[in-house]
Design a protein around this motif. Structure first.
Motif, PDB file in Angstrom:
ATOM      1  N   THR A   1       9.029   4.346  -9.056  1.00  0.00           N
ATOM      2  CA  THR A   1      10.461   4.199  -8.789  1.00  0.00           C
ATOM      3  C   THR A   1      10.931   5.224  -7.774  1.00  0.00           C
ATOM      4  N   LEU A   2      10.538   6.468  -7.963  1.00  0.00           N
ATOM      5  CA  LEU A   2      10.981   7.530  -7.062  1.00  0.00           C
ATOM      6  C   LEU A   2      10.437   7.313  -5.650  1.00  0.00           C
ATOM      7  N   GLU A   3       9.178   6.933  -5.551  1.00  0.00           N
ATOM      8  CA  GLU A   3       8.566   6.687  -4.241  1.00  0.00           C
ATOM      9  C   GLU A   3       9.237   5.508  -3.543  1.00  0.00           C
ATOM     10  N   SER A   4       9.496   4.448  -4.292  1.00  0.00           N
ATOM     11  CA  SER A   4      10.130   3.267  -3.724  1.00  0.00           C
ATOM     12  C   SER A   4      11.552   3.580  -3.267  1.00  0.00           C
ATOM     13  N   SER A   5      12.280   4.332  -4.054  1.00  0.00           N
ATOM     14  CA  SER A   5      13.649   4.695  -3.688  1.00  0.00           C
ATOM     15  C   SER A   5      13.674   5.596  -2.461  1.00  0.00           C
ATOM     16  N   ALA A   6      12.698   6.491  -2.356  1.00  0.00           N
ATOM     17  CA  ALA A   6      12.628   7.370  -1.186  1.00  0.00           C
ATOM     18  C   ALA A   6      12.389   6.564   0.085  1.00  0.00           C
ATOM     19  N   MET A   7      11.580   5.530  -0.008  1.00  0.00           N
ATOM     20  CA  MET A   7      11.345   4.681   1.151  1.00  0.00           C
ATOM     21  C   MET A   7      12.598   3.889   1.514  1.00  0.00           C
ATOM     22  N   THR A   8      13.286   3.365   0.499  1.00  0.00           N
ATOM     23  CA  THR A   8      14.499   2.600   0.763  1.00  0.00           C
ATOM     24  C   THR A   8      15.575   3.481   1.383  1.00  0.00           C
ATOM     25  N   CYS A   9      15.798   4.644   0.803  1.00  0.00           N
ATOM     26  CA  CYS A   9      16.898   5.496   1.242  1.00  0.00           C
ATOM     27  C   CYS A   9      16.574   6.291   2.502  1.00  0.00           C
ATOM     28  N   PHE A  10      15.348   6.803   2.582  1.00  0.00           N
ATOM     29  CA  PHE A  10      15.031   7.791   3.619  1.00  0.00           C
ATOM     30  C   PHE A  10      13.830   7.410   4.485  1.00  0.00           C
ATOM     31  N   GLU A  11      13.209   6.264   4.199  1.00  0.00           N
ATOM     32  CA  GLU A  11      11.991   5.857   4.912  1.00  0.00           C
ATOM     33  C   GLU A  11      10.991   7.003   4.958  1.00  0.00           C
ATOM     34  N   THR A  12      10.839   7.636   3.797  1.00  0.00           N
ATOM     35  CA  THR A  12       9.965   8.804   3.647  1.00  0.00           C
ATOM     36  C   THR A  12       9.039   8.597   2.464  1.00  0.00           C
ATOM     37  N   ARG A  13       7.777   8.915   2.627  1.00  0.00           N
ATOM     38  CA  ARG A  13       6.842   8.884   1.521  1.00  0.00           C
ATOM     39  C   ARG A  13       6.755  10.275   0.901  1.00  0.00           C
ATOM     40  N   LEU A  14       6.997  10.331  -0.401  1.00  0.00           N
ATOM     41  CA  LEU A  14       6.976  11.601  -1.126  1.00  0.00           C
ATOM     42  C   LEU A  14       5.572  12.000  -1.561  1.00  0.00           C
ATOM     43  N   GLY A  15       4.693  11.028  -1.695  1.00  0.00           N
ATOM     44  CA  GLY A  15       3.394  11.308  -2.293  1.00  0.00           C
ATOM     45  C   GLY A  15       3.479  11.390  -3.806  1.00  0.00           C
ATOM     46  N   ALA A  16       4.476  10.691  -4.392  1.00  0.00           N
ATOM     47  CA  ALA A  16       4.708  10.788  -5.838  1.00  0.00           C
ATOM     48  C   ALA A  16       3.521  10.289  -6.645  1.00  0.00           C
ATOM     49  N   MET A  17       2.809   9.311  -6.123  1.00  0.00           N
ATOM     50  CA  MET A  17       1.714   8.732  -6.892  1.00  0.00           C
ATOM     51  C   MET A  17       0.431   9.551  -6.794  1.00  0.00           C
ATOM     52  N   GLU A  18       0.497  10.650  -6.076  1.00  0.00           N
ATOM     53  CA  GLU A  18      -0.631  11.581  -6.015  1.00  0.00           C
ATOM     54  C   GLU A  18      -0.239  12.961  -6.537  1.00  0.00           C
ATOM     55  N   CYS A  19       0.972  13.081  -7.068  1.00  0.00           N
ATOM     56  CA  CYS A  19       1.498  14.403  -7.409  1.00  0.00           C
ATOM     57  C   CYS A  19       0.789  14.983  -8.641  1.00  0.00           C
ATOM     58  N   LEU A  20       0.729  16.309  -8.676  1.00  0.00           N
ATOM     59  CA  LEU A  20       0.153  17.029  -9.804  1.00  0.00           C
ATOM     60  C   LEU A  20       1.223  17.295 -10.853  1.00  0.00           C
ATOM     61  N   PRO A  21       0.808  17.589 -12.091  1.00  0.00           N
ATOM     62  CA  PRO A  21       1.788  17.815 -13.161  1.00  0.00           C
ATOM     63  C   PRO A  21       2.773  18.943 -12.882  1.00  0.00           C
ATOM     64  N   ASP A  22       2.377  19.942 -12.068  1.00  0.00           N
ATOM     65  CA  ASP A  22       3.279  21.053 -11.798  1.00  0.00           C
ATOM     66  C   ASP A  22       3.968  20.922 -10.445  1.00  0.00           C
ATOM     67  N   SER A  23       3.932  19.731  -9.854  1.00  0.00           N
ATOM     68  CA  SER A  23       4.545  19.515  -8.549  1.00  0.00           C
ATOM     69  C   SER A  23       6.064  19.396  -8.659  1.00  0.00           C
ATOM     70  N   ASP A  24       6.743  19.576  -7.536  1.00  0.00           N
ATOM     71  CA  ASP A  24       8.193  19.410  -7.518  1.00  0.00           C
ATOM     72  C   ASP A  24       8.591  17.975  -7.842  1.00  0.00           C
ATOM     73  N   ILE A  25       7.740  17.017  -7.489  1.00  0.00           N
ATOM     74  CA  ILE A  25       8.057  15.616  -7.788  1.00  0.00           C
ATOM     75  C   ILE A  25       8.079  15.384  -9.296  1.00  0.00           C
TER      76      ILE A  25
END
Length: 517
Positions: free
Chosen positions: A204-228
């Motif tokens: 959801t967060l990755e998809s919303s980032a693409m819709t709003c900002f056309e930016t990939r966050l890397g949410a689906m590769e994030c580590l447990p202690d990441s900012d995401i």
């Protein structure tokens, strides 16, 4: 396409976006007429409305602090009250007095009394307080009257029209494709993905980032202690703390209690991460425009917000932040509920698979036109909302005294239309406990269902502004999952819902994803 007018060749755009680096403008909207008042000289008074009495001012808050209920099963308390007091009752909890309605005809009276600017109480009073404390724009859900109308009329052209939302289809489709690859990577030997809700939140967060900002966050590769992950956790904590404060003595309104301070910290973190993305996107757009390199339709969502003269920059920030973050508490748990229904009803899942194979063959591009032809997909989603609604009610504030069910409800009273309690009722549905998407197809048993009964995104002018985006994302993801996997429920427990200001799954979501041949 509407977004084409935001081309890099327009010098007017540069002026409009550049103003956000200075002082924004504020457009005044003329007042609209108030709602028609429903009057009845024979109506009973507000004090005559039945309901649990509780203590002065505090009401029944102790029922949720010390039993027989917990805040997490507040919706069960409402069902018990409905059974005891009938289709209308009122309850006061820690100073909040609410009139509850359990009849779609009562909903009709409420909705038909509204004008173009219905009043609502904020879903999270704590968010309203936070934004006021930090001098932020209140946003759509925390404003009423002309302030709300100014914001709503400015965003509805982009956010509420299917054709405009479809322009973002390819962005959401790309993220969904990557999510399928993540499922393949993280499945265990039993083809299971544990804590699937958290994985869906990353999508959801990755998809919303693409819709709003056309930016990939890397949410689906994030580590447990990441900012995401911390952003996801902060959003969950905001709802948990808001629920706790709703069922507590309202001391936090007068001095900073520990729970209120924790909530402020979580809000600050979530806002700061969203604001970083928004500022970075705005700066990128500004740079491209300075060079005359902004392409037609590029950064369509933010460009639209930044070129609306009705908005100050802080308005654009909150609107973007809402679409970016709200899916964590709405689209994510709802999607888990949709998949649970399909997993528990494999014959329905197979019928959906047949439609997907027919309308969107594997290997061919998935498009919005193909999705629009999938009537059974949409019927499945609609039936899924019946089993797993987003929340317990659609809420309003009475703008004038109104008579419902023979009782006068005074101006300013919060009214909650508790449709959730009717969605599994034999009074309104045939075979209410059976998952039957067919009921929503042409000629199905739901063709004469009351129009105000199943309204997952609300109704009328205050309908959720992000509805089209949320539906589009769910349709895409469900289609691609069914196209590639047989989905199984890998737990012995039955999943239901618990109250967390909205509804969330009451157990860990454990799905198995078996490759289709």
């Amino acid at each position: 396409m509407m977004l084409s007018k935001f081309s890099s060749s327009s010098s007017a755009q540069l002026v409009k976006i550049s103003r956000f680096f200075g002082k924004g403008v504020n457009l005044q909207v003329p007042s609209l007429s108030c709602a028609t008042v429903i009057q009845d000289s024979s109506a009973k008074g507000f004090d005559d409305i039945p309901g649990p009495k509780g203590l002065p001012l505090l009401g029944t808050v102790l029922d949720y602090r010390f039993g027989p209920y917990k805040p997490s099963n507040y919706h069960k308390a409402l069902l018990d009250r409905h059974k005891q007091y009938g289709k209308i009752f009122k309850e006061t909890i820690a100073g909040h007095t609410v009139v509850h309605l359990f009849d779609p005809e009562f909903f009709r009276i409420m909705f038909q009394s509204e004008d173009r600017m219905p009043h609502v109480s904020p879903l999270l009073e704590t968010v309203q307080m936070y934004r006021k404390k930090r001098n932020l724009s209140p946003g759509l859900g925390n404003s009423n009257g002309e302030e709300w109308y100014r914001l709503r009329s400015a965003v509805q052209q982009l956010m509420m029209r299917p054709r405009e939302v479809a322009a973002f289809f390819h962005l959401a489709e790309g993220v969904a494709t990557d999510f399928l690859e993540r499922i393949r990577r993280i499945r265990d030997d039993n083809q299971e993905v544990g804590d699937f809700l958290n994985e869906v939140k990353k999508w959801t967060l990755e998809s919303s980032a693409m819709t709003c900002f056309e930016t990939r966050l890397g949410a689906m590769e994030c580590l447990p202690d990441s900012d995401i992950q911390k952003t996801i956790d902060a959003n969950a904590a905001i709802f948990e703390l808001s629920t706790k404060l709703y069922f507590s003595l309202p001391l936090f309104k007068y001095f900073p209690t520990p729970s209120w301070q924790k909530l402020l910290n979580k809000e600050d973190f979530f806002y700061s991460k969203g604001k970083e993305l928004i500022d970075a996107t705005t700066k990128t757009i500004q740079g491209l425009m300075d060079k005359g390199e902004l392409k037609d339709g590029q950064y369509g969502f933010m460009t639209y917000l930044l070129t609306r003269e009705e908005f100050e920059y802080k308005d654009a920030v909150i609107i973007a932040l809402s679409l970016f973050g709200d899916g964590l508490s709405t689209t994510s748990p709802t999607t888990v509920g949709q998949l649970y229904c399909l997993a528990m009803n494999p014959e329905k899942q197979e019928r959906l698979y047949e439609e997907v194979c027919r309308e969107a063959p594997k290997g061919e591009p998935l498009t919005s036109e193909r999705i629009n032809r999938m009537s059974y997909l949409k019927a499945c989603v609609k039936e899924g909302f019946r089993f797993f609604p987003i929340g317990p009610d659609v809420a309003r504030e009475a703008k004038k005294d109104i008579v419902i069910a023979g009782y006068t409800i005074p101006e300013g009273t919060r009214i909650e239309m508790n449709n959730f309690g009717l969605l599994r009722s034999s009074e309104y549905f045939n075979d209410p406990d059976d998952y039957l998407p067919e009921r929503w197809l042409r000629g199905g048993s739901a063709h004469n269902i009351h129009p105000y009964l199943l309204t997952p995104f609300g109704h009328g002018p205050r309908m959720c502004a992000g509805r089209r985006f949320a539906e589009q994302e769910m349709y895409i993801l469900i289609t691609k999952l069914i196209q590639n996997f047989k989905i199984q429920w890998n737990s012995q427990e039955i999943m239901s819902q618990k109250f967390n200001m909205l509804f969330v799954p009451d157990i860990t979501a454990r799905f198995g994803f078996l490759n289709r041949e």
